[in-house]
Design an enzyme around this catalytic site. Sequence first.
Site, PDB file in Angstrom:
ATOM      1  N   HIS A  75       0.806  -1.225   0.000  1.00 20.53           N
ATOM      2  CA  HIS A  75       0.000   0.000   0.000  1.00 20.53           C
ATOM      3  C   HIS A  75       0.843   1.281   0.000  1.00 20.53           C
ATOM      4  CE1 HIS A  75      -3.445  -2.487   1.389  1.00 20.53           C
ATOM      5  NE2 HIS A  75      -2.586  -3.042   2.220  1.00 20.53           N
TER       6      HIS A  75
HETATM    7  C1  BDR Z   1      -2.251   0.608   5.723  1.00 19.96           C
HETATM    8  O1  BDR Z   1      -2.354   0.049   7.034  1.00 19.96           O
HETATM    9  C2  BDR Z   1      -1.118  -0.393   7.477  1.00 19.96           C
HETATM   10  O2  BDR Z   1      -1.248  -1.641   8.096  1.00 19.96           O
HETATM   11  C3  BDR Z   1      -0.191  -0.395   6.291  1.00 19.96           C
HETATM   12  O3  BDR Z   1       1.140  -0.091   6.661  1.00 19.96           O
HETATM   13  C4  BDR Z   1      -0.767   0.660   5.396  1.00 19.96           C
HETATM   14  O4  BDR Z   1      -0.257   1.938   5.709  1.00 19.96           O
HETATM   15  C5  BDR Z   1      -3.069  -0.229   4.760  1.00 19.96           C
HETATM   16  O5  BDR Z   1      -4.414  -0.246   5.161  1.00 19.96           O
END
Ligand code: BDR
Length: 347
Positions: free
Chosen positions: A272
């Site tokens: 992400h």
């Molecule tokens: C986001 O949540 C975190 O667990 C990850 O690092 C990312 O920033 C994805 O939903």
Amino acid sequence: MGRTGFGDLEHGAIPTFYAAPPAPRTAPVGTPERPIPLIIDSDPGLDDALAIGLAVARPEIELLAVTTVGGNADVRHCTDNALRLLHAFGRSDIPVAEGAQGPLTGEVVRATAIHGEGGLGRTELPPSPATACPEGAVALMARLLEESPAPVAIAPIGPLTNIALFIRLHPDLLARISHLSIMGGSIGEGNTTTSAEFNVYADPEAADIVFRSGIPITMMGLDVTHQATLDAAAATRLRDLGTASGVIAAELVDFAIERVWQWYGGTTTAIHDAVAVAHLAIDDLVTVASYNVRVDTSAGPARGRTVCEGLGRRMTRYGLQPNAEVGIRIDPGRFEGLLVDAFGRLP
Ligand code: BDR
Ligand code: CA
């Protein structure tokens, strides 16, 4: 073949939302000749680690600092991880400062079930010779914004607590922020609850302050980041680069895939946070569309949902203005190539 709102997407998801038409990006982009000054606000974090590596590696980005926020793991772990990661990537000179431990209000939410108790899975990195700046995350951001000759972009890739505090403490400096390239939110479903994506769910009140701030925003939500995945073969490509950083990235990806398999039965993991960073380095990687984004701060089942309005007719009817560009499409193969290339450039 079912028709999706995105026409040519191959991942099979059928969006249940109105997909606004692609619009030209307005976010600034760096070039090797004029790298974009960037602060990453992060809760490292498996995918955060890859995002930080990408920022260090790309010549289009001048990484000014990494500030940390409690999110995936306790903020103390996140700060130590940021220091160790920068050291492993050959840049222990880049300042790190610690920020908020938890949200502005409400309960602390962690994602240790995915990222591990310490935030980086099973990976243990050597300690950095550097220590965190005593001034703290918000003061460091303020100082860097004051000192920088050019406006500075910020990539918030954790809960938005530090950014909201910054907005409240330094309203006079907001014009020095060229752009917020945020990983968070979702036009469609969430990942932490049906309604909410983790970074917004972890501090909805902060996200609400940020989306109302008037600072130019790109929101890289799950709609686009779920297209930005790596699989076991990609981890092998990273490991085979022959760099220590490539091995670290491969380990983190393998761990993430393991956890995704345990939780959802999937064999790929979305990186992400790297999407928010990549957008500031590569002009045409992510397609965006214009939306009005509001954050649900109620205590009900929609808490933390980003309510994204992209239909012009409804915006007019309800007096809404676009306040964010939202990522809607990314070429997964190109994204993987970008990460593999980045970790081949690192030590
Ligand atoms: C986001 O949540 C975190 O667990 C990850 O690092 C990312 O920033 C994805 O939903
Ligand atoms: Ca993160």
